[in-house]
Design an enzyme around this catalytic site. Structure first.
Site, PDB file in Angstrom:
ATOM      1  N   TYR A  47       0.857  -1.181   0.000  1.00  0.00           N
ATOM      2  CA  TYR A  47       0.000   0.000   0.000  1.00  0.00           C
ATOM      3  C   TYR A  47       0.889   1.225   0.000  1.00  0.00           C
ATOM      4  O   TYR A  47       1.793   1.338   0.827  1.00  0.00           O
ATOM      5  CB  TYR A  47      -0.895  -0.006   1.244  1.00  0.00           C
ATOM      6  N   LYS A  71       4.544   9.475   8.444  1.00  0.00           N
ATOM      7  CA  LYS A  71       4.453   8.969   9.821  1.00  0.00           C
ATOM      8  C   LYS A  71       5.509   9.578  10.758  1.00  0.00           C
ATOM      9  O   LYS A  71       5.424  10.742  11.123  1.00  0.00           O
ATOM     10  CB  LYS A  71       4.471   7.436   9.819  1.00  0.00           C
ATOM     11  N   ASP A 128       9.363   2.823  -0.615  1.00  0.00           N
ATOM     12  CA  ASP A 128       8.313   3.486   0.156  1.00  0.00           C
ATOM     13  C   ASP A 128       8.607   3.213   1.637  1.00  0.00           C
ATOM     14  O   ASP A 128       8.278   2.154   2.156  1.00  0.00           O
ATOM     15  CB  ASP A 128       6.941   2.949  -0.243  1.00  0.00           C
TER      16      ASP A 128
END
Ligand code: KE4
Length: 428
Positions: free
Chosen positions: A145, A268, A240
């Site tokens: 994702y 994050k 990623d």
């Protein structure tokens, strides 16, 4: 644990004004059932919900709160910065400060561009790769994702998988045709796509440790093989690291595995709990970005002073402290404890862990890709999730997520988690 009366009331009111009552689908408890818990406040390793329950938190806002909630240095930095104004839409010194620190912590990058989410970081990184190489196609891995940008919502993980709609409606055929799907940990599947799309592939984007089908470590040599395929075929390797960046090591997965990516995406942790994403690369690539180069990318609140202050305070502590060693020891302790009680229970299970990312799968098969991740027994997971919640332990409300540990967790918290696990699975 008092029943979640106030949370349910708040949830039902929220559903009148917000689709599904949430601003991000994974929060809705759809795959585990029941109403989501509304949180009033949080401090260190604990969430305080609207019904007065205190929960040991293993989600930590899906990764950012690696030092624990309401970290005093982060909070103080935000408060001080707020007093000076919240957003100017101009360059500010603090953006350079955090950029310099991030570049010093992460290998193989010369420049970094800040955005407002992991999605924006990954979306912009792929656009930059396409602009730099002049090629259109992208390889991603089933179950990974990279946020909700159209080209990523093909066999996506995380919430997309939870809802059984890994291919979202609304993504056009024109977009989908440029997204090629490989199998995680299967280098042959990547080679086949490269052979079938000669000189058309701009980049391969991967979570160097997959965290959106549970935690899935790269098999030995897999990332190195990817690196070699990219070198031979003039393809950019995009890591990623929205989850792994500044979590697995100062230099993230690149440092941990010793593999150099061409573009790295962050989110994050880098924002210290405020909305920050970023992407970074060597000068040759980053200088292709507007206003220097032709690849356009922009954002009204990119580099927002409050978010930069939170991120800088977070990265400074990670750069100076021994968080990574302490977190690894705590995660290893949890892993060993869970493994012991689950083995005694006789339930089929697998535990995957890399650093402070860990996930529990109720399956007898090794979990190494999207297919094996999907074989987990979700009825067991639902029982496990609610059993933990009712004992004051909050894990991700989906088997397709990773647990994120924070360094504010005590060994007493870990012992409580291990014994809760033992009680629950003994009732399976
Ligand atoms: P955001 O746009 O949600 O900040 O980041 C997207 C993203 C990109 N890359 C990776 C590896 C990610 O894990 C994420 C977002 N992670 C999910 C949790 N699996 C966010 C939780 C949510 O969607 O609410």
């Amino acid at each position: 644990m008092s029943i979640y009366k106030r949370s349910s009331k708040l949830f039902h009111e929220a559903t009148q004004y917000i689709p599904g009552g949430v601003n991000s689908p994974v929060r809705a408890f759809k795959s585990v059932g029941g109403d989501p818990i509304f949180i009033k406040k949080a401090k260190d390793a604990y969430l305080y919900d609207e019904d007065g329950n205190i929960l040991i938190d293993y989600i930590n806002s899906w990764g950012p709160m690696i030092l624990g909630h309401a970290n005093s240095k982060v909070v103080d930095a935000i408060i001080e910065k707020t007093k000076l104004g919240t957003s100017f839409g101009t360059p500010t010194e603090i953006e350079t400060e955090i950029a310099k620190l991030a570049v010093s912590m992460v290998p193989n990058i010369d420049k970094i561009r800040f955005v407002n989410s992991g999605t924006e970081a990954c979306m912009s990184a792929v656009r930059l790769a396409r602009g730099f190489t002049g090629k259109d196609k992208m390889i991603k891995f089933a179950g990974c994702y990279h946020g909700h940008s159209d080209s990523f919502l093909i066999q996506a993980g995380s919430g997309a998988m939870t809802f059984g709609s890994p291919n979202s409606p609304g993504v056009t055929k024109g977009t989908a045709q440029d997204t090629l799907l490989a199998t995680y940990n299967n280098i042959e599947s990547v080679q086949q796509l490269i052979d079938a799309n000669k000189n058309e592939i701009a980049c391969i984007i991967i979570e160097p440790v997959a965290g959106n089908m549970g935690c899935i470590p790269p098999k030995a040599g897999f990332l190195q093989d990817l690196r070699s395929l990219c070198d031979v075929n003039n393809i950019l390797l995009v890591f990623d690291e929205v989850m792994t960046g500044f979590r697995l090591a100062k230099g993230g997965a690149q440092e941990l595995f010793g593999i150099a990516a061409d573009i790295v995406c962050f989110g994050k942790v880098i924002g210290g709990g405020l909305p920050v994403g970023a992407f970074a690369a060597r000068n040759e690539i980053m200088n292709y970005l507007a206003p220097l180069g032709p690849v356009y990318q922009a954002g009204t609140l990119s580099g927002n002073p409050l978010a930069m202050a939170a991120g800088l305070a977070m990265l400074q502590q990670l750069n100076e402290g021994n968080t990574y060693q302490s977190l690894l020891e705590k995660t290893n302790y949890l892993h060993e404890g869970l493994h012991k009680v689950l083995t005694v229970s006789g339930v089929d299970f697998k535990i995957n862990q890399v650093g402070s990312m860990i996930s529990l799968h109720f399956t007898k098969d090794v979990v190494s890709d999207f297919t094996s991740a999907s074989k987990g027994d979700n009825s067991y997971f639902k029982k496990f999730f609610h059993g933990m919640l009712s004992r004051g332990i909050y894990i991700a409300p989906s088997a397709y997520e990773t647990w994120f540990l924070c360094d504010a967790l005590t060994y007493e918290d870990l012992d409580k988690t291990i014994s809760a696990c033992s009680e629950i699975v003994s009732e399976f």
